[in-house]
Design an enzyme around this catalytic site. Structure first.
Site, PDB file in Angstrom:
ATOM      1  N   HIS A 293       7.792  22.250 -18.554  1.00 19.45           N
ATOM      2  CA  HIS A 293       7.264  20.848 -20.103  1.00 19.45           C
ATOM      3  C   HIS A 293       6.166  20.542 -19.265  1.00 19.45           C
ATOM      4  CE1 HIS A 293      10.010  19.735 -16.107  1.00 19.45           C
ATOM      5  NE2 HIS A 293       9.702  18.262 -16.554  1.00 19.45           N
TER       6      HIS A 293
ATOM      7  N   HIS B  41      13.074  20.680  -8.866  1.00 22.44           N
ATOM      8  CA  HIS B  41      12.945  19.414  -7.589  1.00 22.44           C
ATOM      9  C   HIS B  41      14.598  19.590  -6.281  1.00 22.44           C
ATOM     10  CE1 HIS B  41      10.866  16.592  -9.735  1.00 22.44           C
ATOM     11  NE2 HIS B  41      11.353  17.129 -10.464  1.00 22.44           N
TER      12      HIS B  41
ATOM     13  N   ASP C  32      13.699  20.702 -14.744  1.00 17.77           N
ATOM     14  CA  ASP C  32      14.466  19.466 -14.404  1.00 17.77           C
ATOM     15  C   ASP C  32      15.698  20.193 -15.509  1.00 17.77           C
ATOM     16  OD1 ASP C  32      12.321  19.422 -12.681  1.00 17.77           O
ATOM     17  OD2 ASP C  32      11.527  17.198 -14.341  1.00 17.77           O
TER      18      ASP C  32
ATOM     19  N   ASP D 212       4.690  15.401 -12.866  1.00 14.91           N
ATOM     20  CA  ASP D 212       4.486  16.503 -11.897  1.00 14.91           C
ATOM     21  C   ASP D 212       4.659  17.704 -11.778  1.00 14.91           C
ATOM     22  OD1 ASP D 212       7.058  15.142 -12.783  1.00 14.91           O
ATOM     23  OD2 ASP D 212       8.270  16.443 -10.959  1.00 14.91           O
ATOM     24  N   HIS D 213       4.629  18.359 -13.073  1.00 19.20           N
ATOM     25  CA  HIS D 213       4.430  20.087 -13.215  1.00 19.20           C
ATOM     26  C   HIS D 213       3.735  20.373 -13.517  1.00 19.20           C
ATOM     27  CE1 HIS D 213       8.941  19.863 -12.401  1.00 19.20           C
ATOM     28  NE2 HIS D 213       8.694  18.502 -12.889  1.00 19.20           N
TER      29      HIS D 213
ATOM     30  N   HIS E 163       5.934  16.976 -18.377  1.00 21.24           N
ATOM     31  CA  HIS E 163       6.107  15.737 -16.955  1.00 21.24           C
ATOM     32  C   HIS E 163       5.040  15.986 -15.746  1.00 21.24           C
ATOM     33  CE1 HIS E 163      10.157  14.460 -18.029  1.00 21.24           C
ATOM     34  NE2 HIS E 163       9.298  13.843 -18.334  1.00 21.24           N
TER      35      HIS E 163
ATOM     36  N   HIS F 114      15.539  17.521 -20.882  1.00 21.19           N
ATOM     37  CA  HIS F 114      15.146  16.474 -20.351  1.00 21.19           C
ATOM     38  C   HIS F 114      13.503  16.015 -20.524  1.00 21.19           C
ATOM     39  CE1 HIS F 114      12.973  14.912 -16.410  1.00 21.19           C
ATOM     40  NE2 HIS F 114      12.053  15.998 -16.686  1.00 21.19           N
TER      41      HIS F 114
HETATM   42 FE    FE Z   1      10.302  17.254 -12.408  1.00 25.83          FE
HETATM   43 ZN    ZN Z   2      10.474  16.700 -15.760  1.00 26.47          ZN
END
Ligand code: FE
Ligand code: ZN
Length: 255
Positions: free
Chosen positions: A56, A171, A133, A60-61, A58, A114
């Site tokens: 996805h 995570h 996530d 942080d990915h 985001h 998410h």
């Molecule tokens: Fe994440």
């Molecule tokens: Zn995420």
């Protein structure tokens, strides 16, 4: 098992994952949370990635997408519904897409909730799921874009995979998830044992993942809205599974 897997920490609580096909040596990253720890993992393993499988959009990915593309010339695959938000994307996939990775066919599962386009990658021969996530150990992703109905459908789809399937997540949230899980399902013996084991692992600085579908079915309250004890604790004996799931998600947001 046809793939080998190397899991390592990125940022504060993100997992980086490298996978390598045993026969061909083909190597991929699941998401690209942070450049430095990924380069360290490449160096340590000697596995050079030619592919990123993005779950996805985001930050942080996908943060390291462009830097890694420049360094390794790798190909970036990700969900069609989020293609404009994924830096450097070369190829899109959708729920139901399949592709070869080394000697194995990978299945893409659409898991919105998410985010609206989130996908998970299933390796049926290796019996491994990369759920990012959507599904966490003892938890699930926050509903940042989707509805409870969408997330519940996604979780139902994942929980129908073979119970022995190993689940890798985005995570390391398991210890705090366990505290919440015990608040809605305090008498669950499997959950209690799981929580003690998690405390031991974390005290030793060890990761709590991967988990398995079978273990999550026994312990993760987000997969157990049908459970009579959880329903009684929530005062929702006659509600739908989806409504119970939504209430558990709401309580977790405020926990
Ligand atoms: Fe994440
Ligand atoms: Zn995420």
């Amino acid at each position: 098992m046809t793939i080998d897997i190397d899991q390592f920490m990125c940022r504060t609580d993100n997992f980086g994952v490298l996978i390598r096909d045993r026969e061909t040596g083909e190597t991929a990253l699941i998401d690209a949370p942070e450049e430095k720890p990924i380069l360290d993992a490449v160096e340590r393993t000697g596995w050079t990635p030619t592919l990123i499988l993005t779950t996805h959009h985001h930050p942080d990915h996908v943060e390291a997408n462009l830097a890694l593309k420049e360094r390794f010339g790798l190909k970036i695959v990700g969900p069609a519904k989020e293609q404009t938000q994924i830096p450097g994307i070369d190829e899109t996939v959708d729920g139901g897409s399949t592709f070869r990775f080394g000697g194995e066919e990978v299945r893409v599962i659409f898991t919105p909730g998410h985010t609206l386009g989130h996908v998970s990658y299933h390796f049926p021969v290796s019996k491994v799921l990369f759920a990012a996530d959507t599904l966490f150990s003892l938890g699930c992703g926050r509903l940042l874009e989707g509805t409870p109905a969408q997330m519940w459908q996604s979780l139902k789809t994942l929980s129908a995979l073979p119970p022995e399937t190993a689940v890798y997540c985005g995570h390391e949230y398991t210890q705090s998830n366990a505290r919440f899980a015990l608040s809605v399902d305090p008498d669950n013996k499997a959950l209690q044992e799981c929580a003690s084991e998690i405390d031991r692992l974390r005290a030793d600085g060890m990761p709590t993942l991967p988990t398995t579908i079978g273990r999550e079915l026994e312990t993760n309250p987000f997969l157990r809205p049908h459970d009579p004890k959880i329903r009684r604790n929530l005062g929702m004996e006659n509600a739908s599974d989806e409504a119970v799931f939504a209430e558990i998600r709401k309580r977790k947001d405020n926990f």
